[in-house]
Design a protein around this motif. Structure first.
Motif, short mmCIF file in Angstrom:
data_model
loop_
_atom_site.label_atom_id
_atom_site.label_comp_id
_atom_site.label_asym_id
_atom_site.label_seq_id
_atom_site.Cartn_x
_atom_site.Cartn_y
_atom_site.Cartn_z
N VAL A 1 26.04 9.71 -36.24
CA VAL A 1 27.22 9.26 -35.63
C VAL A 1 27.65 7.79 -35.97
O VAL A 1 28.96 7.44 -36.31
CB VAL A 1 27.43 9.46 -34.10
CG1 VAL A 1 28.39 8.81 -33.49
CG2 VAL A 1 26.97 10.60 -33.63
N LEU A 2 26.68 6.90 -36.22
CA LEU A 2 27.05 5.60 -36.30
C LEU A 2 26.95 5.02 -37.61
O LEU A 2 27.76 4.07 -37.93
CB LEU A 2 25.99 4.77 -35.29
CG LEU A 2 26.04 5.22 -33.78
CD1 LEU A 2 25.09 4.24 -33.01
CD2 LEU A 2 27.57 4.75 -33.30
N ASN A 3 26.15 5.68 -38.45
CA ASN A 3 25.97 5.00 -39.86
C ASN A 3 26.88 5.96 -40.88
O ASN A 3 27.39 6.85 -40.59
CB ASN A 3 24.45 5.34 -40.42
CG ASN A 3 23.57 4.13 -39.63
OD1 ASN A 3 24.06 3.21 -38.97
ND2 ASN A 3 22.43 4.51 -39.75
N TYR A 4 27.07 5.19 -41.96
CA TYR A 4 27.99 5.80 -43.18
C TYR A 4 26.77 6.48 -43.89
O TYR A 4 25.67 5.63 -44.42
CB TYR A 4 28.57 4.74 -43.92
CG TYR A 4 29.78 4.27 -43.26
CD1 TYR A 4 31.17 4.56 -43.52
CD2 TYR A 4 29.50 3.02 -42.21
CE1 TYR A 4 32.19 4.34 -42.83
CE2 TYR A 4 30.82 2.46 -42.07
CZ TYR A 4 32.07 3.29 -42.06
OH TYR A 4 33.28 2.81 -41.31
N MET B 1 17.03 12.27 -39.40
CA MET B 1 17.25 13.58 -38.25
C MET B 1 17.42 12.70 -36.90
O MET B 1 16.75 13.06 -36.08
CB MET B 1 16.35 14.56 -38.41
CG MET B 1 16.63 15.85 -37.51
SD MET B 1 18.03 16.65 -38.03
CE MET B 1 17.44 17.30 -39.56
N ASP B 2 18.61 12.05 -36.83
CA ASP B 2 18.71 11.03 -35.41
C ASP B 2 20.17 10.87 -35.23
O ASP B 2 20.97 11.07 -35.92
CB ASP B 2 17.77 9.83 -35.69
CG ASP B 2 18.31 8.75 -36.74
OD1 ASP B 2 19.42 8.86 -37.38
OD2 ASP B 2 17.75 7.64 -36.79
N ILE B 3 20.32 10.39 -33.90
CA ILE B 3 21.87 10.10 -33.60
C ILE B 3 22.37 9.25 -34.46
O ILE B 3 23.70 9.29 -34.63
CB ILE B 3 21.69 10.00 -32.12
CG1 ILE B 3 20.94 11.26 -31.37
CG2 ILE B 3 23.31 9.66 -31.57
CD1 ILE B 3 20.89 11.03 -29.98
N ARG B 4 21.82 8.30 -34.67
CA ARG B 4 22.39 7.04 -35.12
C ARG B 4 22.97 7.34 -36.86
O ARG B 4 24.14 7.19 -37.00
CB ARG B 4 21.47 5.91 -35.63
CG ARG B 4 21.76 4.67 -36.62
CD ARG B 4 20.87 3.48 -36.45
NE ARG B 4 21.32 2.84 -35.09
CZ ARG B 4 22.49 2.14 -35.28
NH1 ARG B 4 23.44 2.32 -36.25
NH2 ARG B 4 22.85 1.56 -34.08
N ARG C 1 25.85 15.94 -39.71
CA ARG C 1 25.08 16.64 -38.49
C ARG C 1 25.78 18.18 -38.52
O ARG C 1 24.80 19.14 -38.39
CB ARG C 1 25.57 16.00 -37.19
CG ARG C 1 24.80 16.64 -36.07
CD ARG C 1 25.96 17.25 -35.46
NE ARG C 1 25.51 17.76 -34.01
CZ ARG C 1 26.18 18.59 -33.19
NH1 ARG C 1 27.41 19.10 -33.51
NH2 ARG C 1 25.97 18.96 -31.89
N ASN C 2 27.00 18.65 -38.40
CA ASN C 2 27.58 19.77 -38.36
C ASN C 2 27.13 20.83 -39.51
O ASN C 2 26.59 21.78 -39.56
CB ASN C 2 28.82 19.88 -38.56
CG ASN C 2 29.71 19.25 -37.02
OD1 ASN C 2 28.80 19.17 -36.11
ND2 ASN C 2 30.65 18.85 -36.92
#
Length: 507
Positions: free
Chosen positions: A449-452, A443-446, A344-345
Motif C-alpha cells: 500500500v505505502l511504497n512504490y 509480503m507486507d502491508i507497507r 498485492r492484487n
C-alpha cells in the motif's frame, strides 16, 4: 540542495520563534496542554472517518491514547492516508502527457501462452499491471556475486544512456565502483540519470555525488528529507530498484547497493538475495517507470516529458529490441497514488491459480487478512505451501511481527522455513514451479500500500525453473519450524510477538 536547506532552516526558525513567544508571554504550557488533548482527538477522528482496516484503526488509537504527542508526530510522518499524499512537484499533467505518449509502444497482451497463464496475465493487466510480453529474455541473478558484476558490465557497455534508481545507495567500496563506472560513461558522452530515495539513501552526501554531477550526470533525490515537506512524504517511499541501459537491458529485484548486499558486512555476513536481468521489449516497462518517477522527483525541471517522448528521442529511450525466448514476462508496479494495490492484487490472483504448490520467500511477512486467509486455505486444500523467512532479522519489530503470523499458518499446514545462513532478503513467489515472481515488494502491508514497488511476473520461462532450483537450495540450508517448536517458544518471545503484531498495521 541549498534552497531546500534554507527552506528547512526557515521552518525551524519560525517554529522556534513561535515557541519562544509562547514561553515569553506565559502561554506555552497552556497551549501544550490543550494541544496534547485536542490534537490527538482530531487525529483519531480523521483516522476513524477514513474507514481504514479495523486492525490499523485500533493500532493507531492505542498509540494516540498512550503516546498522544509522539503519536501525532508519528501519524503526521508515517500514518497519513495515501490519498492525501502530495502528488507531484511537477504538474500532474506533465506525467500524464508522458504516459499517453508512450502508451502505444508499451507491452500489449498476447496469446502465445497457455490458457490458464493468459487468463492470469489478463487479470493482472486489468488490475493495473503491464502487458505480458513474449519477446523478453530473463536471467535470475542469485546474490550480489552475480548481480553487481552483471550491472557493472551493462553500465560499461552503455552507448546512449544509463538510468539507475535505488532505495538504498551507500557510500562504500561497491557504491563507489558503480558510481565511478557511471562517471566514466558520462565523460564519454553517455547520458546518466541517477535517482535515489531521499529517506532510504539519507547517507548520500554532496561530496560523494559531486564527481558524478561534474562529469555531466544528472542526480535526483526522490522526496528528499532536507525539504520541510518531508513530513508529508516520509511514509511513502520509493522502494524500487531499477537499472536501464540504452533502453534494451534492465535490472530489478531485491538488492540495493552497498557492501552488505554483497555479503561484506560483518553484522549480516552472507546476504541471500535475488535480482533479475531482463533484455527485450519488457524493458520498456522498466524505462517508463523510471522516467515517470524521474519527472516527479526532479526539482530543477531540466527534463520534460518531451525530452523522452518526442519523435526524435522516443526511439532512443524506447528502442525496438525484441528477443526470441521461452515464456513471457509481465511487469507490475504500484504505489501510494495507485488507484488499486496492483502488486498485492496480482500476487493474490497468482496464488488463487495454484494447483500444486505456492513457495514464497520474503524478509518481512506482515500480510493483510485476505492474503493470510488464502495461504491458509491453500494449505488446507492440500497444496504445498512454503514460506521462507530470515532466521536472523534486521529489524526487531518486523522480525517479531513476522513470527507472530506463524501460529495460524503452521496450524493449517503451511511449511515455515527460517533461513540459517545469516540474512535472507529475496522477494520471490513461485506458483506450481511455472509462474515466478521477482522484484522489490515484500509480503507486507507497507509494500502493498505505502511504497512504490515493482515486480516481474515470469510465465513458463527458464528463469522460473532457476527460481525453483534456488528455492530447493535455500530449503536445504534452512530450518523447518514445526508447530511443536513454535508452541515451545519463551514467554519473552510471545510478548515481543504480541506487541509487534499489535503495531504491525503501522509498519
Amino acid at each position: 540542495m541549498r534552497n531546500r536547506i534554507l527552506q528547512f532552516a526557515l521552518v525551524l526558525l519560525i517554529t522556534g520563534s513561535i515557541i519562544w513567544a509562547l514561553h515569553y508571554f506565559g502561554y506555552l504550557w497552556y497551549v501544550l496542554t490543550v494541544s496534547g488533548i485536542v490534537v490527538p482527538l482530531v487525529v483519531i477522528m480523521i483516522i476513524f472517518i477514513e474507514n481504514r482496516t479495523a486492525e490499523s484503526t485500533i493500532a493507531w488509537f492505542l498509540v494516540l491514547v498512550f503516546l498522544p504527542i509522539i503519536g501525532v508526530v508519528i501519524w503526521a510522518m508515517f500514518g497519513r492516508n495515501p490519498r492525501r499524499r502530495r502528488r507531484s512537484r511537477r504538474s500532474h499533467e506533465e506525467r500524464q502527457l508522458f504516459r499517453q505518449a508512450v502508451r502505444p509502444i508499451r507491452s500489449l497482451a498476447v496469446t502465445d501462452l497457455s490458457p490458464d497463464h493468459l487468463k492470469l496475465a489478463n487479470t493482472i493487466r486489468n488490475f493495473g499491471g503491464g502487458g505480458v510480453d513474449v519477446h523478453t529474455s530473463s536471467q535470475v541473478l542469485t546474490n550480489g556475486g552475480e548481480t553487481f558484476p552483471a550491472i557493472l558490465e551493462a553500465i560499461r557497455s552503455a552507448e546512449n544512456h544509463v538510468h539507475i534508481q535505488y532505495y538504498i545507495y551507500r557510500t562504500d567500496e561497491l557504491s563507489t565502483a558503480i558510481r565511478d563506472a557511471l562517471i566514466e560513461r558520462a565523460k564519454s558522452g553517455v547520458e546518466v540519470r541517477f535517482m535515489y530515495d531521499g529517506l532510504g539513501s539519507y547517507g548520500l552526501n554532496e561530496s560523494f555525488l559531486r564527481p558524478l554531477k561534474e562529469a555531466g550526470g544528472k542526480v535526483v533525490a526522490f522526496d528528499p528529507i532536507s525539504s520541510p515537506l518531508f513530513i508529508f512524504t516520509a511514509n511513502f517511499r520509493n522502494h524500487r530498484k531499477i537499472v536501464v541501459v540504452d533502453g534494451k537491458v534492465g535490472f530489478t529485484g531485491g538488492l540495493n547497493v552497498g557492501n552488505e548486499y554483497d555479503g561484506k558486512d560483518p553484522k549480516f555476513g552472507f546476504w541471500r538475495d535475488t535480482h533479475l536481468r531482463l533484455e527485450g521489449r519488457a524493458v520498456k516497462e522498466l524505462q517508463a517507470t523510471f522516467i515517470d518517477d524521474w519527472l516527479y522527483g526532479q526539482i530543477e525541471k531540466d527534463d520534460t516529458w518531451e525530452t523522452f517522448a518526442n519523435e526524435t528521442n522516443l526511439p532512443l529511450y524506447f528502442p525496438a529490441h525484441d528477443v526470441e525466448t521461452d515464456g513471457a514476462v509481465q511487469i507490475v508496479t504500484s504505489g501510494p497514488t495507485s488507484k488499486d494495490p496492483a502488486i498485492r492484487n496480482a500476487l493474490i490472483a497468482a496464488i488463487i491459480t495454484a494447483q500444486r504448490s505456492i513457495w514464497i520467500a520474503t524478509p518481512y511477512l506482515v500480510p493483510d487478512n485476505e492474503t493470510l486467509t488464502l495461504l491458509r486455505l491453500a494449505a488446507r486444500a492440500g497444496l504445498d505451501v512454503r514460506i521462507l523467512t530470515p532466521g536472523k532479522g534486521d529489524s526487531f519489530t518486523s522480525y517479531y511481527a513476522t513470527r507472530s503470523y506463524f501460529g495460524p499458518l503452521l496450524k493449517d499446514g503451511v511449511k515455515i522455513y527460517t533461513y540459517n545462513r545469516h540474512f535472507m532478503h529475496a522477494k520471490i513467489v513461485l506458483v506450481d514451479g511455472k509462474i515466478g515472481v521477482v522484484g522489490t515488494a515484500n509480503m507486507d502491508i507497507r509494500s502493498f500500500v505505502l511504497n512504490y514497488e515493482l515486480m516481474a511476473f515470469l510465465y513458463d520461462t527458464e528463469s522460473a525453473k532457476e527460481l525453483e532450483r534456488d528455492f530447493i537450495d535455500d530449503f536445504e540450508v534452512s530450518i523447518q519450524l514445526s508447530s511443536q517448536d513454535y508452541v515451545k517458544r519463551s514467554f519473552r518471545f510471545r510478548i515481543f510477538e504480541s506487541l509487534s503484531r499489535l503495531i504491525s498495521p503501522l509498519l
